[in-house]
Design an enzyme around this catalytic site. Sequence first.
Site, PDB file in Angstrom:
ATOM      1  N   ARG A 108       0.693  -1.351  -0.150  1.00 36.80           N
ATOM      2  CA  ARG A 108       0.044  -0.156   0.062  1.00 36.80           C
ATOM      3  C   ARG A 108       0.888   1.135   0.015  1.00 36.80           C
ATOM      4  NH1 ARG A 108      -1.624   2.146   4.443  1.00 36.80           N
ATOM      5  NH2 ARG A 108      -2.184   0.379   5.647  1.00 36.80           N
ATOM      6  N   TYR A 158     -15.697  18.120 -15.413  1.00 35.38           N
ATOM      7  CA  TYR A 158     -16.161  16.541 -15.818  1.00 35.38           C
ATOM      8  C   TYR A 158     -17.271  16.272 -14.558  1.00 35.38           C
ATOM      9  CZ  TYR A 158     -15.865  11.662 -15.162  1.00 35.38           C
ATOM     10  OH  TYR A 158     -16.299  10.478 -15.006  1.00 35.38           O
ATOM     11  N   ASP A 196      -6.733  19.199 -15.057  1.00 31.71           N
ATOM     12  CA  ASP A 196      -7.146  17.944 -15.764  1.00 31.71           C
ATOM     13  C   ASP A 196      -6.704  17.754 -16.894  1.00 31.71           C
ATOM     14  OD1 ASP A 196      -8.281  15.476 -16.641  1.00 31.71           O
ATOM     15  OD2 ASP A 196     -10.331  16.021 -15.292  1.00 31.71           O
ATOM     16  N   LYS A 213      -8.114   6.591 -19.360  1.00 34.59           N
ATOM     17  CA  LYS A 213      -8.541   7.318 -20.747  1.00 34.59           C
ATOM     18  C   LYS A 213      -7.142   6.793 -22.038  1.00 34.59           C
ATOM     19  CE  LYS A 213     -12.098   8.113 -18.809  1.00 34.59           C
ATOM     20  NZ  LYS A 213     -12.344   9.567 -18.232  1.00 34.59           N
TER      21      LYS A 213
HETATM   22  C1  LIG Z   1     -12.926   9.962 -16.896  1.00 34.68           C
HETATM   23  C2  LIG Z   1     -12.454  11.225 -16.613  1.00 34.68           C
HETATM   24  C3  LIG Z   1     -12.295  11.465 -15.296  1.00 34.68           C
HETATM   25  C4  LIG Z   1     -12.452  10.401 -14.202  1.00 34.68           C
HETATM   26  O1  LIG Z   1     -11.685   9.478 -14.246  1.00 34.68           O
HETATM   27  P1  LIG Z   1     -11.886   7.883 -13.737  1.00 34.68           P
HETATM   28  O2  LIG Z   1     -10.846   6.963 -14.156  1.00 34.68           O
HETATM   29  O3  LIG Z   1     -13.387   7.566 -14.433  1.00 34.68           O
HETATM   30  O4  LIG Z   1     -12.392   7.814 -12.412  1.00 34.68           O
HETATM   31  C5  LIG Z   1     -11.900  12.884 -14.804  1.00 34.68           C
HETATM   32  N1  LIG Z   1     -11.769  13.898 -15.713  1.00 34.68           N
HETATM   33  C6  LIG Z   1     -11.798  13.551 -17.140  1.00 34.68           C
HETATM   34  C7  LIG Z   1     -11.743  14.758 -17.988  1.00 34.68           C
HETATM   35  C8  LIG Z   1     -12.382  12.137 -17.552  1.00 34.68           C
HETATM   36  O5  LIG Z   1     -12.449  12.273 -18.816  1.00 34.68           O
END
Ligand SMILES: *Cc1c(COP(=O)(O)O)cnc(C)c1O
Length: 373
Positions: free
Chosen positions: A47, A99, A170, A195
Amino acid sequence: MKIETIAVHAGNMNNDSSGAVVQPLVTSTTFKRAEDGGYASGYIYSRSSNPNRTALENVLTKLEGGADATAFSSGNAAGMAVFQSLKPGSHVIAPDDMYHGLRNQLRNLFADILTFDFIDVNDLAILDDYINPHTALIWLETPSNPLLKVTDIKNVADIAKKRKIKVVVDNTFATPICQQPLSLGADLVMHSTTKYLGGHSDVMGGALICKEKDEWWQKIRQVQEYGGAIPSPHDCYMLVRSIKTLPYRMRGHVSNALLLAQYLEAQPQVERVLYPGLYSHPQYDIAKHQMLSFGGMLSFCVKGDADDAKKVINALKLFTQATSLGGVESLIEHRYSVEGPDSKTPKNLLRVSVGLENIEDLIEDISLAINTL
Ligand SMILES: *Cc1c(COP(=O)(O)O)cnc(C)c1O
């Protein structure tokens, strides 16, 4: 080193005796002490840290040009760590089209702990107005999801620095291949590694990368270790493996997205196309200036209503109707239905994650589908 070289090599930190060329997967949760009771390897318990996570954090740090990185079990867990690191009562400014998963996190989990405003962060006068003595953080998401709005990171960072406010970007849509927020003045970069970094729609993960290892960063590290929302060694292994091809995958995503955006913009059934690489994009000049390339995401509005948009989706054969983005396969989604009634997304908007199929096949498929309108 250039970014392609970093992507291939910075996730290999192997120093075991086997001669393995790729970082081996270490699933052990616990690590052996030396005779003196110390931990010669630096690893104690998984962890706290694990060789595969360290390798992932190393490549992420180098890709974003940062000082350190922390990996999490999802993008939302990474976002949560940022908000948990703030002192209770802190004020957060976030985009009005943040988001939706993170907007819901703030609203539902932090309403009694933090104060926040969702505003148009592109309007610097409004931004300045909303800053108060408790403002600790400005959250940016550029290009944004799903409207592909572009925010001038440097302008916002200049305002924030004067007031000792931290800026988080982000960078999920752009990836470090298309945009380097730390070099533009951001303090922290956040990713949903689910992603593009994962890139094959088969791993969930998140990450934070800092510009400086300051006191705030130590707190974020503590949230990772004590909070425990860590990715498994296998997830880290998968991400390191995927990241090796990220620069080349992004070239394909970007070139397909631009061609698809240009094609759609010329079609009579399409009202408008949102893609930062089009001259018609309202913030094209900012995007051109701050992005290295324009990314693989686009949205378009069909002429008509929600039913017309859904008709297009249902006529497509190659684009899969599914949420998420950044995988090798093209995905399409009616965002308004996903985000619910408080969404600002137009009802005739379709969001596309442009995949790595041949662009001629993608255009043929979409042309058949919009011709049903
Ligand atoms: C998918 C996404 C998130 C959240 O991520 P997860 O892996 O689904 O928890 C945050 N910001 C953006 C722009 C995203 O596309």
